[in-house]
Write an enzyme that holds these catalytic residues in place. Structure first.
Site, PDB file in Angstrom:
ATOM      1  N   ARG A  39       0.875  -1.193   0.062  1.00 38.35           N
ATOM      2  CA  ARG A  39      -0.064   0.000   0.103  1.00 38.35           C
ATOM      3  C   ARG A  39       0.834   1.239   0.019  1.00 38.35           C
ATOM      4  NH1 ARG A  39      -4.190  -1.427   4.971  1.00 38.35           N
ATOM      5  NH2 ARG A  39      -2.138  -2.118   5.696  1.00 38.35           N
ATOM      6  N   HIS A 168       9.902 -22.699   5.969  1.00 35.45           N
ATOM      7  CA  HIS A 168      11.170 -22.291   5.652  1.00 35.45           C
ATOM      8  C   HIS A 168      12.384 -23.499   6.196  1.00 35.45           C
ATOM      9  CE1 HIS A 168      11.315 -19.980   9.208  1.00 35.45           C
ATOM     10  NE2 HIS A 168      12.405 -20.438   9.417  1.00 35.45           N
ATOM     11  N   LYS A 172      16.133 -25.910   4.797  1.00 31.27           N
ATOM     12  CA  LYS A 172      17.465 -25.787   5.659  1.00 31.27           C
ATOM     13  C   LYS A 172      18.141 -27.307   5.119  1.00 31.27           C
ATOM     14  CE  LYS A 172      16.281 -23.232   9.888  1.00 31.27           C
ATOM     15  NZ  LYS A 172      17.055 -22.099   9.510  1.00 31.27           N
ATOM     16  N   GLU A 206      14.849 -19.930  20.744  1.00 31.68           N
ATOM     17  CA  GLU A 206      15.224 -18.613  20.319  1.00 31.68           C
ATOM     18  C   GLU A 206      15.495 -17.616  21.678  1.00 31.68           C
ATOM     19  OE1 GLU A 206      12.450 -17.502  16.803  1.00 31.68           O
ATOM     20  OE2 GLU A 206      11.076 -18.131  18.331  1.00 31.68           O
ATOM     21  N   HIS A 230       6.430 -26.004  12.114  1.00 28.50           N
ATOM     22  CA  HIS A 230       7.927 -26.252  12.220  1.00 28.50           C
ATOM     23  C   HIS A 230       8.142 -27.806  12.933  1.00 28.50           C
ATOM     24  CE1 HIS A 230       8.614 -22.395  10.257  1.00 28.50           C
ATOM     25  NE2 HIS A 230       8.892 -21.713  11.501  1.00 28.50           N
ATOM     26  N   LYS A 330      10.575 -18.712  23.412  1.00 35.85           N
ATOM     27  CA  LYS A 330      11.191 -17.447  23.006  1.00 35.85           C
ATOM     28  C   LYS A 330      11.777 -16.979  24.242  1.00 35.85           C
ATOM     29  CE  LYS A 330       8.490 -15.504  19.229  1.00 35.85           C
ATOM     30  NZ  LYS A 330       9.637 -15.600  18.589  1.00 35.85           N
TER      31      LYS A 330
END
Length: 474
Positions: A39, A168, A172, A206, A230, A330
């Site tokens: 946009r 994704h 790997k 993470e 995942h 996390k």
């Protein structure tokens, strides 16, 4: 390739650098064009400048040169449009022109809430011809019901062979090496089963928090954001049977069988087989970090989980009785993605206890595979210690640059190879297993357990293994 959400972090930090590398390697057709759609009222030259700043930041310095960039930038274009407005797709059609022989790839780097509208608008505008393909970023919905709705809407416009649901992690190098390890080496096949494996751990940890994704994360949480895609994909690759051939349908058939064989976890089972957590204030790398509920766009009384651990079981001939411990979180002590295959101890402990006999497959931060065995330490007497047979993939192929996951997956889309992408029934089977866990949490008021940032999760997570005399490999 048309990228909806073309000025977002995914496009600027991942997709464009990956496409730059493909261009640099000569893997893009001479006439390939890349059009960003968003946009923001950018001109083409302004977008090219934005793309250059981000590629310079995310491409290795030694791989970025001005001449290569200038040729790549010629491929880039920009069109300001609102993906929720059908009229804007008429403008897009005029911008593209009438070229029925050109393959068009629509990459939806947007909120899943826009997936159905975009597909519908593409059809109405005559932009979803037989050579068009569509790429969907996870998550595909937020529940089984919503995933089915999205899949039905996409399927009404694109047949399944032209739908690429991207994860994704499957791009790997080490993930694909897992398949090579299992199916190209006679050493492991005889022992890759319940009779020889005690348990499997799959961890994706993470150190980062939710960054600027607070609004999204409040709706998703760690279960929807990480476990449903995942971690379950990694579980499938560890546990699947050998496909009859290495092609998209054969590989995905075997993965679906694993998802359908997962024992349901529902009702009170969630109290024994799952742990939810949410990070509180703590230290990571010597720096103070805030609690989750103080992050941007997060409710102060949020009960969204930032950590999940699950004890999963696969009810089939090969894996009956072998627990698969899944863990993600996390703001944890270290960033790592790894799979641990713990083999059963020898029948008679001739030299005392043994903690080795495990296969460690690490996806990040470094990609490596190591087999941890027991060996005799030098000197008098039989004193054993763990030793490693180590395959460091970076060192083993040190003359070859390691491809980023998005490079490989984008090239697969361009070449029409869907082997490393999720099929419709695969996505829905994963949601069918995850939904009852989330419902069980709400039914039994299982709030997230607090854990300080910079630690390995809530204390309760250790109980999943310690009650069987096991522990997480940290």
């Amino acid at each position: 390739m048309l990228v909806f959400g073309g000025t977002g972090d995914l496009a600027l930090h991942k997709l464009l650098p990956a496409l730059y590398y493909l261009h640099r390697a000569g893997r893009l057709h001479a006439e390939t064009r890349i059009i960003a759609l968003a946009r923001s009222p950018h001109t083409r030259s302004a977008f090219q400048a934005l793309a250059e700043r981000n590629c310079r930041a995310h491409v290795a310095r030694e791989d970025f040169d001005n001449e290569t960039w200038a040729r790549f930038a010629e491929r880039l274009d920009y069109l300001a449009m609102d993906a929720s407005q059908s009229a804007d797709f008429g403008r897009l059609s005029k911008h593209l022109g009438d070229d029925p022989e050109r393959v068009r790839i629509y990459y939806l780097a947007t909120s899943p809430a826009l997936f159905e509208d975009i597909a519908s608008h593409l059809k109405i505008a005559g932009l979803a011809g037989p050579k068009a393909r569509i790429v969907l970023e996870k998550p595909i919905g937020h529940s089984l019901e919503s995933a089915r709705a999205i899949n039905a809407s996409i399927g009404a416009v694109f047949d399944e062979s032209r739908v690429f649901r991207i994860d994704h992690y499957l791009g790997k190098e080490t993930v694909q090496n897992l398949m090579a390890l299992r199916f190209a080496n006679a050493l492991f096949e005889p022992v890759w089963r319940a009779g020889h494996i005690e348990y499997v751990q799959i961890s994706v940890c993470e150190t980062l928090g939710v960054e600027n994704r607070g609004s999204y994360y409040e709706q998703a949480g760690a279960m929807r954001d990480m476990v449903q895609n995942h971690l379950l994909q990694l579980l499938c690759l560890v546990a699947m049977e050998a496909p009859v051939r290495f092609d998209a349908e054969a590989v995905r058939n075997e993965k679906v069988k694993i998802l359908e064989a997962l024992k349901p976890i529902s009702g009170l089972d969630v109290q024994d087989k799952t742990v939810r957590g949410q990070y509180t204030a703590g230290k990571i790398g010597g720096q103070e970090v805030p609690a989750y509920y103080f992050e941007k766009n997060v409710d102060n009384d949020s009960d969204t989980e930032t950590f999940v651990a699950v004890q999963a079981e696969i009810d089939n001939w090969r894996w009956a009785g072998v627990p698969f411990y899944l863990r993600t979180g996390k703001r944890m002590a270290r960033k790592t993605s790894e799979i641990v295959i713990q083999f059963k101890p020898v029948p008679h402990q001739l030299f005392g206890g043994s903690e080795a006999n495990r296969l460690l497959i690490r996806l990040q931060p470094e990609e490596r595979i190591s087999l941890q065995l027991m060996g005799k330490s030098p000197g008098k007497g039989m004193h054993l210690q763990p030793v490693e047979l180590d395959l460091n993939l970076a060192n083993a192929f040190n003359k070859q640059r390691r491809w980023d996951a998005y490079e490989r997956l984008l090239l697969d889309v361009i070449e029409g190879d869907s082997t490393l992408f999720m099929r419709r029934d695969e996505v829905e089977a994963a949601w069918a297993w995850v939904d009852p866990i989330i419902s069980g949490w709400h039914q039994h008021y299982q709030s997230p357990r607090p854990y300080p940032a910079g630690t390995n999760g809530p204390e309760q997570v250790n109980n999943l293994l310690e009650r069987y005399g096991r522990q997480w490999l940290d």
